[in-house]
Design a protein around this motif. Structure first.
Motif, PDB file in Angstrom:
ATOM      1  N   ALA A 422     -75.935 -28.231 -54.026  1.00  0.00           N
ATOM      2  CA  ALA A 422     -75.959 -26.847 -54.515  1.00  0.00           C
ATOM      3  C   ALA A 422     -77.371 -26.469 -54.928  1.00  0.00           C
ATOM      4  O   ALA A 422     -77.872 -25.399 -54.589  1.00  0.00           O
ATOM      5  CB  ALA A 422     -75.005 -26.693 -55.686  1.00  0.00           C
ATOM      6  N   LYS A 425     -79.587 -25.869 -51.947  1.00  0.00           N
ATOM      7  CA  LYS A 425     -79.365 -24.566 -51.329  1.00  0.00           C
ATOM      8  C   LYS A 425     -80.062 -23.471 -52.139  1.00  0.00           C
ATOM      9  O   LYS A 425     -80.699 -22.575 -51.577  1.00  0.00           O
ATOM     10  CB  LYS A 425     -77.856 -24.254 -51.271  1.00  0.00           C
ATOM     11  N   MET A 426     -79.919 -23.545 -53.440  1.00  0.00           N
ATOM     12  CA  MET A 426     -80.533 -22.536 -54.303  1.00  0.00           C
ATOM     13  C   MET A 426     -82.052 -22.518 -54.098  1.00  0.00           C
ATOM     14  O   MET A 426     -82.679 -21.469 -54.016  1.00  0.00           O
ATOM     15  CB  MET A 426     -80.249 -22.835 -55.788  1.00  0.00           C
ATOM     16  N   GLY A 449     -74.467 -22.093 -51.347  1.00  0.00           N
ATOM     17  CA  GLY A 449     -74.785 -22.757 -52.618  1.00  0.00           C
ATOM     18  C   GLY A 449     -73.783 -22.423 -53.695  1.00  0.00           C
ATOM     19  O   GLY A 449     -73.286 -23.306 -54.407  1.00  0.00           O
TER      20      GLY A 449
END
Lengths: 563, 606
Positions: A422, A425-426, A449
């Motif tokens: 996550a 992705k951010m 994300g």
């Protein structure tokens, strides 16, 4: 006057001098190999850690300066402090730092001097400059000054305070500044501070790693060399290295080094557990373990059971007795389910609850009254329980202060695959959207994300606690996500997985309008009515007049004017 | 450089005589007159008690007449003989030890001095302060014990039986000791200068060889020099392809080549003597209205005041006497006006950390709207920023204009207008923050001027010490002189106490506050006028009156300190040296007269 008289007088003087020499000897005899204790002054010096015990440690410059003031050291110091203040006022930084160097030679064992003036340079002088490189120079000067103080006071009993301060400066002043990106970069490249070890490019040059190291030095000085902690809270003192480790893990994650971050979180989790196992002295003198709250609670339950077994059924009997004393109104109120209670019912129920409370002490008192033969057992159980309860309360308070549970959970969840992904992705989404070049890609990454974040939040539900900072971190991402959506002229979709986070953590009130609109839509959907257009300004203003909220608080873009 | 008190022109300083200020000369004459009258009255009074009024009047008259006669029959030969005596005496007293101490101090100075960002500033401050203190100390020791020792060993009888006058004894001593002091200062000066030059000189090494200065085999240039003396430089290439070590720690270096390796030269212009021509500063507020000062941003030190960015607020300097001679010849063959500007930046919000606050500077013809096209600049906070304005410029309508013909008015004046562009950010200025840069002065001569100031200070101490020692015994005379020096250094504070401006009251009140650990500004309990308070204040007012009188004759030793100029690399104005020399001469004359009469009170010298 004849010769004999003169001789007698000389003799008397001689004896008087010899007699006066004796107390002088007692006072100021120096410590030697044969007499390691020395006289009274020498003993006091070594007890206060005020002297350089070894001849090799004596700083010739410092000794010369002290001698050169001819016993007027206090006066000279006073003048120099005044001058330092004057130079600071008149923004003469070169002279300020050189005055501080002179003071350091005159009062090298005065801990407050080092603490005060290093803070002065790192925090007050640095901010006077407009260029962040100049600011960094003075931040470092302050830290170097502390290092100098540490070097000159290695035997001082108050040395942990300086070491801890150095840890704080290196960690917080660099890692929590507005200029954090620039400062961390400069600090890593700063050969003047690090020297050759660790070498350029080494991860050990990270400010949070250095900070952790200094905190550990401070702890070692207390634990191994039995130096004084001063007035510092033990909870804060012992938590510091792990906190720095967590900040390190966080910072590496933010910089896109996710595997390094995961490993750092692992170390942080272990460190935090060790911190939880540590016996910490509370300000009242009680010894507590922050990681063992449950054990104390279990012990209390066990003891209560034991107490109950002395006189079985007594607790429920007492409760019945209390119940019978309640008024009809109170009884009715307490029996009502929560959602049916009126305001008055709530008050009544509250009073009733207070009256119904059966404490362990009540039970003990009753046993003493009815069964005096059990006095010894009940009494000791009662005091044990009371004692444990105090321990429990203090433990809980300290845990709250250190936000113990949150950080424990944080260190744990940050290691999970979902969380790492996550964050990745951010990070990528932020990069894509940074120059506004590929908003579509950024949006896709954000959405993937956030789906991962949903999994993390479901896996670790306590992360949604308002006490923690994860919600706030997520809000930062959500704000950026909204910016990307804004550029595509789209609202946040209804099936956005983190609406609960927006609702709970929108402390800046940036999403007031969106939350309201969404609630309307969801309610209408359930009642089967067509929802109003989300971005229609007219509809929005009509809603406002209906709901009675002040008009100026909403604007057509749905953003709060505060943003 | 910070100049909190502007320097007055010499003749205004010397001769001004009006309500606002008395110049140095009227002040001197008045003080002399007051002292003379007071002494006369006192002598008459004492004489009347001892001998009766008539005889007293006769005696005083004879002393005064004799005094004047002796004053005008001073023989330089006899003064010189006495001066030589003083010199011999000093040499016997091993005065050269002071030089040894000084050299020792310089040898170990490195222990106390850390290399700073502005090393020249630190080194100059150090050597000048050290010389000043050591010089004063030696002068004091030399001068203060000489006469009392003569009295003690009775050698004074031998001297005074010769045909010398009391005035010559005093002047001879002052002259002799001053000569010894001059030689001492000269030695110390040479040592100091060498020390600073040597301490500042350094070089760096650059790793990596360079092919024809175009970089190594891959064409890469080395990034930085080695770390020496606490700093390193970034290596840059100028438009002509020459390498140089970028400006850092107040200097830069050339990077040359020798045997295929890069060699860094000695630093440039580490010691400077900028000659500034200052102007007068006025401000415009955010609506463009003329005001005396800008806004305060809440700094304790009110030296600078600030203008707001993105508004009409501006700082405007007016410079006088701008003509051909003010312009510098530039490398490109043209002429240019050189301005130097110090901007203090104050941000009310963070904005972009990487971008400096922007400003604009323009030249303007006074009393007209003619301005040059705006020149934009990035504010370099608290550093001297050089700006060049070539002879041919363009105005705001992009029409060519000539700097001297169009922008300078008939009185030879020109205005410089500075504004801040960024909204809600501020620029801070004081009058001395912008000046026209004249041709560079000689750093060595500047250093010498600083020593002249110091020399005046030393002569002053010698004069005070010799005068004091005519009637006082050695240790007492020393205390007397030391108090004079201390009060002189803290004259400003002393005057503030005397005039009741300083918090904490007079001597008695501050003693009470000290003993009772009372705050300086705290009121006394009840604030009602009790008897004890009244007594305290009355005694204080007597003290304060005496202090104010004393303040009038107290030399301001702080003024003789030219360290600031040299340390910051500015030329010491000749005017300042002239003022100091005048002041020194006045004190020596006054003190010699006082010394003469005091010596005459001693039995032997009558």
């Amino acid at each position: 006057m004849n010769k004999r008289k003169v001789f007698q007088r000389k003799l008397a003087y001689g004896i008087a001098i010899a007699m006066l020499l004796y107390p002088l000897l007692l006072l100021s005899r120096p410590a030697t190999v044969f007499d390691p204790k020395g006289g009274l002054l020498s003993e006091m010096r070594s007890a206060g850690g005020l002297s350089q015990a070894d001849l090799g440690e004596i700083d010739p410059a410092s000794a010369t300066m002290k001698l050169a003031t001819l016993g007027l050291r206090g006066l000279a110091v006073n003048l120099l402090w005044g001058k330092a203040d004057e130079y600071k006022k008149k923004e003469d930084w070169s002279n300020l730092t050189s005055t501080l160097e002179q003071l350091a030679l005159l009062q090298p064992n005065f801990i407050t001097f080092w603490k005060y003036q290093s803070w002065n340079v790192s925090y007050n002088v640095s901010v006077q400059f407009d260029d962040y490189r100049d600011r960094y120079y003075y931040v470092r000067r302050g830290m170097e000054f502390l290092q100098e103080g540490i070097e000159k006071n290695s035997e001082n009993r108050d040395i942990p305070q300086l070491l801890w301060d150095l840890g704080w400066f290196v960690g917080q002043k660099i890692g929590r500044a507005d200029e954090v990106v620039q400062y961390r970069r400069l600090f890593k490249a700063d050969d003047a501070f690090h020297g050759d070890d660790p070498p350029r490019g080494s991860e050990e040059r990270d400010n949070w790693r250095v900070s952790k190291l200094e905190y550990e030095n401070a702890i070692a000085a207390v634990d191994d060399r039995h130096k004084s902690l001063g007035k510092k809270s033990e909870q804060m003192f012992y938590a510091s290295p792990s906190k720095s480790q967590m900040s390190y893990a966080e910072a590496t994650g933010n910089e896109g080094k996710f595997e390094l971050g995961r490993a750092a979180w692992k170390v942080a989790a272990d460190g935090w557990k060790r911190f939880g196992d540590l016996w910490i002295t509370h300000s009242t003198g009680r010894r507590l373990q922050l990681g063992h709250e449950q054990q104390v609670a279990d012990q209390i339950a066990l003891k209560e059971k034991e107490l109950d077994s002395l006189s079985p059924g007594l607790r429920s009997k007492l409760l019945e007795e209390r119940r019978s004393t309640l008024s009809a109104k109170q009884r009715a109120a307490i029996d009502k389910p929560d959602n049916e209670r009126s305001r008055d019912d709530w008050n009544q129920a509250y009073e009733a609850k207070e009256l119904l409370l059966v404490t362990d002490q009540d039970i003990v008192d009753r046993i003493l009254e009815k069964n005096p033969q059990l006095r010894k057992q009940a009494g000791s159980l009662g005091s044990e329980i009371a004692n444990l309860r105090v321990d429990l309360i203090y433990t809980q308070r300290y845990k709250d202060m250190a936000n113990y549970d949150y950080w424990k959970l944080r260190a744990e969840f940050e290691q999970s695959d979902e969380a790492v992904k996550a964050r990745q992705k951010m990070y990528l989404a932020k990069k894509e959207s940074a120059d506004g070049q590929s908003p579509i890609e950024a949006r896709k990454l954000y959405e993937e994300g956030f789906a991962l974040w949903r999994q993390v939040l479901d896996q670790f539900p306590t992360l949604r606690d308002r006490e923690g900072t994860t919600g706030d971190d997520l809000m930062v991402f959500i704000l950026k996500y909204r910016k990307v959506l804004d550029s595509q002229e789209e609202p946040i979709p209804d099936d956005f997985p983190l609406w609960d986070i927006i609702e709970d953590f929108d402390t800046e009130q940036e999403f007031v309008e969106e939350i309201r609109q969404r609630k309307l839509r969801v309610n209408n959907e359930t009642s089967g009515v067509e929802p109003p257009q989300a971005k229609d300004p007219e509809a929005a203003s009509q809603d406002d007049s209906e709901s009675g909220s002040p008009k100026e608080l909403t604007d057509p873009t749905g953003k709060s004017p505060l943003s | 450089m910070i100049l909190e008190k502007p320097l007055l022109p010499y003749f205004e300083w010397l001769l001004q005589f009006d309500k606002t200020r008395w110049g140095a000369l009227p002040h001197f004459l008045l003080t002399l007159l007051v002292i003379a009258i007071a002494t006369l009255l006192l002598s008459l009074l004492v004489g009347t008690v001892l001998y009766g009024p008539l005889k007293a009047g006769d005696k005083v008259y004879r002393v005064v007449v004799n005094g004047f006669r002796e004053l005008f029959s001073l023989s330089f030969r006899r003064v010189w003989a006495l001066a030589r005596l003083a010199i011999q005496e000093s040499l016997r007293g091993r005065v050269l030890i002071a030089v040894a101490v000084f050299v020792l101090l310089l040898l170990f100075a490195g222990w106390f001095l850390k290399t700073e960002r502005e090393p020249a500033r630190l080194y100059f401050s150090f050597v000048l302060t050290a010389t000043s203190f050591l010089g004063l100390f030696v002068a004091l020791l030399l001068a203060v014990f000489s006469l009392p020792n003569d009295f003690k060993s009775k050698t004074i009888y031998t001297v005074l039986t010769k045909p010398v006058r009391a005035g010559e004894v005093v002047i001879g001593r002052i002259l002799g000791f001053s000569l010894v002091g001059t030689v001492l200062l000269a030695i110390m000066g040479v040592c100091s200068y060498l020390f600073v030059v040597r301490a500042l000189d350094h070089t760096h090494t650059v790793v990596g060889s360079v092919l024809a200065k175009g970089g190594d085999a891959e064409g890469n240039l080395p990034e930085t020099t080695s770390l020496d003396k606490g700093h390193r430089h970034t290596i840059q290439q100028d438009d002509d392809g020459h390498l140089f070590a970028e400006f850092a720690h107040d200097h830069d270096h050339h990077v040359g080549e020798s045997n295929g390796r890069l060699v860094v030269s000695s630093p440039h212009e580490t010691i400077r003597a900028r000659v500034p021509r200052g102007g007068t500063l006025r401000f415009k507020d955010r609506q463009g209205v003329q005001v005396a000062r800008g806004v305060s941003v809440g700094k304790e030190w009110g030296y600078r005041s600030f203008i707001e960015g993105g508004t009409q607020a501006a700082a405007i300097w007016t410079f006088d006497g701008i003509d051909e001679k003010t312009l510098h010849d530039e490398d490109d063959g043209g002429e240019a006006l050189r301005l130097e500007l110090v901007v203090r930046v104050f941000r009310t919000w963070k904005a972009d950390i990487n971008t400096p606050v922007q400003g604009v500077i323009q030249l303007k013809r006074p009393g007209s709207d003619l301005k040059t096209a705006p020149e934009f600049f990035s504010a370099k906070d608290a550093t001297i920023d050089q700006r060049y304005f070539p002879r041919t410029l363009t105005d705001t309508n992009n029409q060519p204009i000539d700097l001297l013909d169009d922008l300078v008015d008939e009185q030879g004046q020109i205005e410089v207008v500075v504004q801040c562009l960024d909204r809600s950010q501020y620029f801070g200025f004081a009058q001395g923050d912008c000046y026209v840069r004249m041709k560079e002065g000689s750093p060595l001569w500047n250093f010498t001027k600083a020593y002249i100031s110091m020399w005046v200070q030393m002569v002053l101490v010698i004069a005070i010490a010799v005068t004091g020692s005519t009637v006082l015994s050695g240790p007492i005379a020393m205390m007397f002189t030391v108090s004079f020096i201390l009060l002189g250094f803290y004259r400003e504070f002393f005057v503030r106490v005397a005039r009741g401006i300083q918090e904490g009251g007079g001597p008695v009140e501050s003693l009470v506050r000290l003993v009772t650990q009372m705050n300086l500004t705290a009121g006394f309990r009840g604030e009602s006028e009790t008897t004890s308070l009244w007594i305290m204040r009355s005694v204080d007012s007597v003290f304060l009156g005496a202090m104010e009188l004393l303040a009038n004759v107290l030399p301001d030793f702080g003024e003789f300190n030219a360290t600031k100029y040299v340390a910051y690399g500015f030329d010491i104005p000749a005017n300042q040296i002239a003022q100091q020399l005048t002041m020194g001469a006045a004190y020596v004359i006054g003190l010699s007269i006082v010394g003469y009469f005091l010596l005459r009170t001693r039995e032997v010298a009558k």
